[in-house]
Design a protein around this motif. Structure first.
Motif, PDB file in Angstrom:
ATOM      1  N   ARG A   1      32.470  33.337  36.549  1.00  0.00           N
ATOM      2  CA  ARG A   1      31.345  33.425  37.489  1.00  0.00           C
ATOM      3  C   ARG A   1      31.298  32.205  38.409  1.00  0.00           C
ATOM      4  NH1 ARG A   1      27.384  37.268  36.645  1.00  0.00           N
ATOM      5  NH2 ARG A   1      25.870  35.949  37.698  1.00  0.00           N
TER       6      ARG A   1
ATOM      7  N   CYS B   1      33.993  32.561  41.047  1.00  0.00           N
ATOM      8  CA  CYS B   1      33.638  33.570  42.064  1.00  0.00           C
ATOM      9  C   CYS B   1      32.411  33.180  42.890  1.00  0.00           C
ATOM     10  CB  CYS B   1      33.350  34.908  41.403  1.00  0.00           C
ATOM     11  SG  CYS B   1      34.775  35.626  40.639  1.00  0.00           S
TER      12      CYS B   1
ATOM     13  N   LEU C   1      29.341  33.042  41.723  1.00  0.00           N
ATOM     14  CA  LEU C   1      28.119  33.696  41.238  1.00  0.00           C
ATOM     15  C   LEU C   1      27.241  32.725  40.454  1.00  0.00           C
ATOM     16  CD1 LEU C   1      29.479  37.187  40.086  1.00  0.00           C
ATOM     17  CD2 LEU C   1      28.020  36.726  42.048  1.00  0.00           C
TER      18      LEU C   1
ATOM     19  N   LYS D   1      34.882  34.427  49.721  1.00  0.00           N
ATOM     20  CA  LYS D   1      34.440  35.753  49.290  1.00  0.00           C
ATOM     21  C   LYS D   1      35.360  36.875  49.803  1.00  0.00           C
ATOM     22  CE  LYS D   1      29.836  36.287  49.482  1.00  0.00           C
ATOM     23  NZ  LYS D   1      28.558  36.547  50.160  1.00  0.00           N
TER      24      LYS D   1
END
Lengths: 223, 219
Positions: free
Chosen positions: A65, A68, A70, A93
């Protein structure tokens, strides 16, 4: 003469090899005072795959996460470069996709509509052919126009792969890549993983011995 | 803008199939309208009260449906999926557009119904139209950003009303005031101070929403 030069330049640009690298440096993360990730560093180049492994609760999902975007790391950096140029975090992204148990698709929409939605956001022109080809690739041929809520958990997992591959990502992140899948599903996912690491980057979190065999590097995560 | 429209279309398709938000807003509006009309019965009421009641119905109807727009993404665990494939501004504009269209659809049904049930004349119709349009814009813009704020909280339903009310209050006050003028005024002037203030509110709230959404959505 000019058109020949232009043709040669275009040909050269088309076939020039893109050098990609993901550099992860000193990632640290704590939850409620408990250190989950400590000094995680590794680098991965184009054509390689990295497996993140560790016991349950060791922070594999947290690390994925963070990679990425997040979640935020308490310390450390994640840097993606292409031909030596650093890709800014907000543009990063556009270079990766993620398949994970915590990422769901839209249940009210059909498989086709879900993939068409991501195609619209990623500016993929005339996406229908690609959508049907990906749906067939993950073994859901004939179910493209069924609503996702009618799918089993294994079928949803397969569809998540089609969703992730719509944008032809440079980096494919997989969290528990073979969870919920039957034998045929696992074979299809291994095919996808092998194809991804051929020319791009593959990063996956797993404890499955069979999955680990696909990794070029293994990063052991233990807090 | 193209990506915002893609997100709007996705939300619209989902809404057509689940009908969660439209049912919530429309039922609230119609039930409140019916309750008010029964409570008043044959008493004659002033234009001031009619204007106030209309905006109370609009405000509470919109509050009952606006939170769905981000709540459904959180509840279905699709918020992270959306985060990975779309930019924050595209998401905000797509969601705002959805809330605006939803409210417009409800207003198209409820406003003529309200005028019909209470049987009164709107003397300055252009002013009334502009007031309702700007009010709907302001309510949607503020409602969307508050919906994003509360989406991750645990007691979301109650929190939305508590947080949205002070932010939406200027729309209520200005809307009532401008509607009152529209019900009474013989002139067809629409540039009354209330409309200017409502326009300023819409600009300020939209700008603040665009500036703040990135932090709200990603943190």
């Amino acid at each position: 003469m000019n058109w020949m030069i232009t043709f040669c330049i275009l040909h050269e640009l088309k076939h020039r090899k893109v050098i990609m690298q993901l550099l992860v440096q000193n990632i640290e993360k704590a939850f409620s005072g408990k250190q989950i990730l400590k000094n995680i560093s590794f680098e991965i180049n184009k054509g390689e795959s990295v497996a993140l492994t560790g016991h349950n609760g060791s922070g594999k999902t947290t690390l994925i996460r963070i990679l990425c975007g997040l979640s935020r790391a308490d310390k450390g950096t994640v840097r993606f470069t292409q031909n030596g140029n650093i890709i800014e975090p907000e543009m990063f992204k556009n270079h990766f996709s993620l398949v994970g148990p915590y990422l769901q698709l839209y249940d009210e929409l059909t498989a086709f509509e879900n993939l068409n939605f991501v195609a619209g956001l990623k500016s993929i022109k005339e996406p229908s052919a690609k959508i049907f080809s990906l749906i067939a690739q993950v073994g859901l041929k004939g179910r493209a126009h069924d609503p996702v809520k009618a799918y089993s958990s294994g079928m949803k997992q397969r569809l998540k792969y089609a969703f992730a591959l719509m944008s032809t990502p440079d980096i494919l992140f997989l969290d528990e890549p073979t969870s919920n899948l039957d034998k045929d599903g696992v074979a299809k996912v291994y095919e996808i993983m092998k194809k991804q690491k051929e020319g791009k980057i593959l990063i996956f979190a797993t404890n499955d011995e069979q999955d680990l065999a696909l990794a070029d590097k293994v990063v052991q995560i233990d807090a | 803008m193209r990506n915002s429209l893609t997100i709007f279309r996705k939300d619209f398709k989902q809404e057509l199939r689940s009908k969660a938000a439209i049912n919530s807003i429309l039922l609230f509006a119609v039930v409140t309208l019916t309750a008010v009309s029964f409570s008043i019965g044959n008493f004659s009421i002033s234009d001031d009260i009619l204007a106030a009641m209309l905006w109370i119905i609009i405000l509470f109807s919109s509050m009952s449906g606006f939170s769905h727009v981000f709540l459904k993404e959180e509840e279905a665990n699709t918020a992270d999926t959306l985060k990975l494939i779309a930019g924050p501004t595209d998401i905000l504009l797509g969601k705002f557009l959805f809330n605006l269209v939803l409210l417009a659809a409800v207003l198209i049904i409820v406003t003529p119904l309200y005028v019909g049930v209470f049987n009164f004349e709107v003397k300055n119709f252009p002013l009334f139209l502009v007031t309702v349009a700007l009010g709907a814009f302001g309510l949607s813009a503020a409602g969307t950003i508050v919906a994003a704020l509360i989406a991750k909280a645990s007691s979301r339903g109650a929190l939305f009303s508590v947080m949205a009310f002070p932010i939406l209050l200027p729309v209520l006050i200005l809307g009532i005031s401008a509607t009152r003028i529209a019900f009474k005024s013989e002139s067809l002037d629409i540039l009354v101070p209330e409309i200017q203030a409502l326009f300023a509110y819409c600009v300020i709230v939209s700008t603040a929403a665009i500036m703040l959404f990135d932090f709200i959505w990603n943190d």
